[in-house]
Motif scaffolding. Sequence first.
Motif, PDB file in Angstrom:
ATOM      1  N   VAL A 155       4.561  17.257  28.287  1.00 35.61           N
ATOM      2  CA  VAL A 155       5.653  16.366  29.524  1.00 35.61           C
ATOM      3  C   VAL A 155       6.028  17.213  30.309  1.00 35.61           C
ATOM      4  O   VAL A 155       6.051  16.554  31.337  1.00 35.61           O
ATOM      5  CB  VAL A 155       5.853  15.224  27.898  1.00 35.61           C
ATOM      6  CG1 VAL A 155       6.931  14.648  29.150  1.00 35.61           C
ATOM      7  CG2 VAL A 155       4.858  14.721  26.994  1.00 35.61           C
ATOM      8  N   PRO A 156       6.548  18.272  30.373  1.00 41.52           N
ATOM      9  CA  PRO A 156       7.191  19.046  30.423  1.00 41.52           C
ATOM     10  C   PRO A 156       6.304  20.028  31.637  1.00 41.52           C
ATOM     11  O   PRO A 156       7.151  19.556  32.630  1.00 41.52           O
ATOM     12  CB  PRO A 156       7.477  20.644  29.758  1.00 41.52           C
ATOM     13  CG  PRO A 156       7.408  19.980  28.335  1.00 41.52           C
ATOM     14  CD  PRO A 156       6.401  19.389  28.306  1.00 41.52           C
TER      15      PRO A 156
ATOM     16  N   ILE B 222      25.297  14.461  22.510  1.00 44.26           N
ATOM     17  CA  ILE B 222      23.830  13.961  21.870  1.00 44.26           C
ATOM     18  C   ILE B 222      23.330  13.588  22.963  1.00 44.26           C
ATOM     19  O   ILE B 222      23.718  11.990  22.395  1.00 44.26           O
ATOM     20  CB  ILE B 222      23.811  14.433  20.346  1.00 44.26           C
ATOM     21  CG1 ILE B 222      24.260  15.969  19.829  1.00 44.26           C
ATOM     22  CG2 ILE B 222      21.919  14.424  20.388  1.00 44.26           C
ATOM     23  CD1 ILE B 222      23.865  15.971  18.846  1.00 44.26           C
ATOM     24  N   VAL B 223      22.124  13.342  23.865  1.00 48.84           N
ATOM     25  CA  VAL B 223      21.250  12.075  24.070  1.00 48.84           C
ATOM     26  C   VAL B 223      20.677  11.714  23.573  1.00 48.84           C
ATOM     27  O   VAL B 223      19.224  12.922  23.593  1.00 48.84           O
ATOM     28  CB  VAL B 223      21.533  12.618  25.763  1.00 48.84           C
ATOM     29  CG1 VAL B 223      20.702  11.138  26.480  1.00 48.84           C
ATOM     30  CG2 VAL B 223      22.809  12.359  26.294  1.00 48.84           C
ATOM     31  N   LEU B 224      20.047  10.674  23.212  1.00 49.67           N
ATOM     32  CA  LEU B 224      18.943  10.523  22.186  1.00 49.67           C
ATOM     33  C   LEU B 224      17.882   9.257  23.685  1.00 49.67           C
ATOM     34  O   LEU B 224      18.055   8.428  22.936  1.00 49.67           O
ATOM     35  CB  LEU B 224      18.758  10.161  21.031  1.00 49.67           C
ATOM     36  CG  LEU B 224      19.592  11.409  19.655  1.00 49.67           C
ATOM     37  CD1 LEU B 224      19.782  11.040  18.605  1.00 49.67           C
ATOM     38  CD2 LEU B 224      18.651  12.593  20.303  1.00 49.67           C
ATOM     39  N   ASP B 225      16.652  10.224  23.550  1.00 50.31           N
ATOM     40  CA  ASP B 225      15.680   8.730  24.646  1.00 50.31           C
ATOM     41  C   ASP B 225      14.438   9.026  24.126  1.00 50.31           C
ATOM     42  O   ASP B 225      13.995   9.460  24.964  1.00 50.31           O
ATOM     43  CB  ASP B 225      15.974   8.998  25.952  1.00 50.31           C
ATOM     44  CG  ASP B 225      15.151   8.344  26.929  1.00 50.31           C
ATOM     45  OD1 ASP B 225      14.720   6.986  26.783  1.00 50.31           O
ATOM     46  OD2 ASP B 225      14.609   8.502  27.828  1.00 50.31           O
ATOM     47  N   LEU B 226      14.021   7.703  22.967  1.00 56.02           N
ATOM     48  CA  LEU B 226      13.250   8.390  22.474  1.00 56.02           C
ATOM     49  C   LEU B 226      12.227   7.384  21.992  1.00 56.02           C
ATOM     50  O   LEU B 226      13.294   6.197  22.395  1.00 56.02           O
ATOM     51  CB  LEU B 226      13.627   9.066  20.290  1.00 56.02           C
ATOM     52  CG  LEU B 226      13.733  10.604  20.868  1.00 56.02           C
ATOM     53  CD1 LEU B 226      14.432  10.058  19.124  1.00 56.02           C
ATOM     54  CD2 LEU B 226      13.287  11.509  21.824  1.00 56.02           C
ATOM     55  N   TYR B 227      11.052   7.014  21.910  1.00 55.36           N
ATOM     56  CA  TYR B 227      10.424   5.307  22.370  1.00 55.36           C
ATOM     57  C   TYR B 227      10.688   4.993  20.992  1.00 55.36           C
ATOM     58  O   TYR B 227      10.337   3.489  21.251  1.00 55.36           O
ATOM     59  CB  TYR B 227       8.925   5.634  22.998  1.00 55.36           C
ATOM     60  CG  TYR B 227       7.827   6.649  22.164  1.00 55.36           C
ATOM     61  CD1 TYR B 227       7.586   5.432  20.696  1.00 55.36           C
ATOM     62  CD2 TYR B 227       7.887   7.619  21.753  1.00 55.36           C
ATOM     63  CE1 TYR B 227       6.139   5.884  19.852  1.00 55.36           C
ATOM     64  CE2 TYR B 227       7.123   8.484  20.225  1.00 55.36           C
ATOM     65  CZ  TYR B 227       5.978   7.318  19.744  1.00 55.36           C
ATOM     66  OH  TYR B 227       5.544   7.751  18.715  1.00 55.36           O
ATOM     67  N   ARG B 228      11.042   5.353  19.758  1.00 50.92           N
ATOM     68  CA  ARG B 228      11.635   4.302  19.225  1.00 50.92           C
ATOM     69  C   ARG B 228      13.403   4.814  19.198  1.00 50.92           C
ATOM     70  O   ARG B 228      13.438   5.441  18.643  1.00 50.92           O
ATOM     71  CB  ARG B 228      10.193   4.460  17.920  1.00 50.92           C
ATOM     72  CG  ARG B 228       8.882   4.506  17.899  1.00 50.92           C
ATOM     73  CD  ARG B 228       8.217   4.830  16.324  1.00 50.92           C
ATOM     74  NE  ARG B 228       7.089   4.157  16.334  1.00 50.92           N
ATOM     75  CZ  ARG B 228       5.976   4.776  16.282  1.00 50.92           C
ATOM     76  NH1 ARG B 228       6.270   6.167  15.832  1.00 50.92           N
ATOM     77  NH2 ARG B 228       4.609   4.615  16.525  1.00 50.92           N
ATOM     78  N   GLY B 229      13.725   3.734  18.934  1.00 52.91           N
ATOM     79  CA  GLY B 229      14.778   3.231  18.980  1.00 52.91           C
ATOM     80  C   GLY B 229      15.408   3.232  17.220  1.00 52.91           C
ATOM     81  O   GLY B 229      14.870   2.774  16.859  1.00 52.91           O
TER      82      GLY B 229
ATOM     83  N   GLY C 182      13.838  14.207  24.123  1.00 48.36           N
ATOM     84  CA  GLY C 182      12.712  12.792  24.605  1.00 48.36           C
ATOM     85  C   GLY C 182      12.501  13.517  25.864  1.00 48.36           C
ATOM     86  O   GLY C 182      13.660  13.066  26.756  1.00 48.36           O
ATOM     87  N   LEU C 183      11.899  13.994  26.383  1.00 46.09           N
ATOM     88  CA  LEU C 183      11.561  14.152  28.113  1.00 46.09           C
ATOM     89  C   LEU C 183      10.894  13.199  29.513  1.00 46.09           C
ATOM     90  O   LEU C 183      11.388  12.612  29.917  1.00 46.09           O
ATOM     91  CB  LEU C 183      11.339  15.300  28.296  1.00 46.09           C
ATOM     92  CG  LEU C 183      10.979  15.447  30.011  1.00 46.09           C
ATOM     93  CD1 LEU C 183      12.156  16.231  30.652  1.00 46.09           C
ATOM     94  CD2 LEU C 183      10.429  17.204  29.688  1.00 46.09           C
ATOM     95  N   GLY C 184      10.549  12.160  28.562  1.00 46.84           N
ATOM     96  CA  GLY C 184       9.342  11.611  29.285  1.00 46.84           C
ATOM     97  C   GLY C 184       9.368  11.877  30.271  1.00 46.84           C
ATOM     98  O   GLY C 184       8.652  12.827  30.482  1.00 46.84           O
TER      99      GLY C 184
END
Length: 232
Positions: A98-99, A145-152, A69-71
């Motif tokens: 998004v990028p 691993i870093v997960l930054d998604l809009y649904r956690g 997730g880039l956001g």
Amino acid sequence: MAQPWKIIESIATEEGTLELRQRGEKDFLIMIGPQVLMNSLANRSEIVLGQLGCGHLFNSSAPRVLVGGLGMGFTLRAVLDALPASAQVIVAELNPVVPDWCRGPLAALTGSAASDPRVSVVIGDVAKLIRQNAVSGVENHFDAIVLDLYRGPHAKTDAVRDPLYGMRAIENARSALKPGGVLAVWGENHDEAFVRRLQKAGFKVSTERPGRGGLRHTVFLAQLGPSSKTGK
């Protein structure tokens, strides 16, 4: 009187219309339908997520990190600031626009994080990328691993089959990490069942709720021991 929001760009997706909106110089929103996914003025948990997920790697030699997730790029900026110049960061993002936004109108917010030479953006599903790396050679495994998604993770997450937060997904993440590796996950709220699944998979788990007031999101930090074996 507050300035009105301007729509910079809108894209049709399967989940609704994805929009980038701007008000003033540094006030941005990313929305899907009526839901706000990211607000440029509310980013403290994203920054802490990146710091905690990669803070242990600053003195490492050529660490390899996956960001899901880039956001707007705030988590990526924090990840990059925690890493040495030799690092390799792969960002998995579902929507190619998004990028483009992060390299264009949003670039000044993060010092052009998405254009950093350490970064490679892959358009695709981060869960699929984790599964692929879980069964590949150890040279393809990740230090974080870093997960930054809009649904956690949340109370209604399928404990077994959820592609990101279920037990099978957690086992895939474990297999895709090197010994001592970290899985850092953003969540809107604390989810004790998710913590228990992480612990069951062999992770040492801690949580943080950045900030002192208002809406405080959760950062789940799960780390493998230095001698943990990857693979199943």
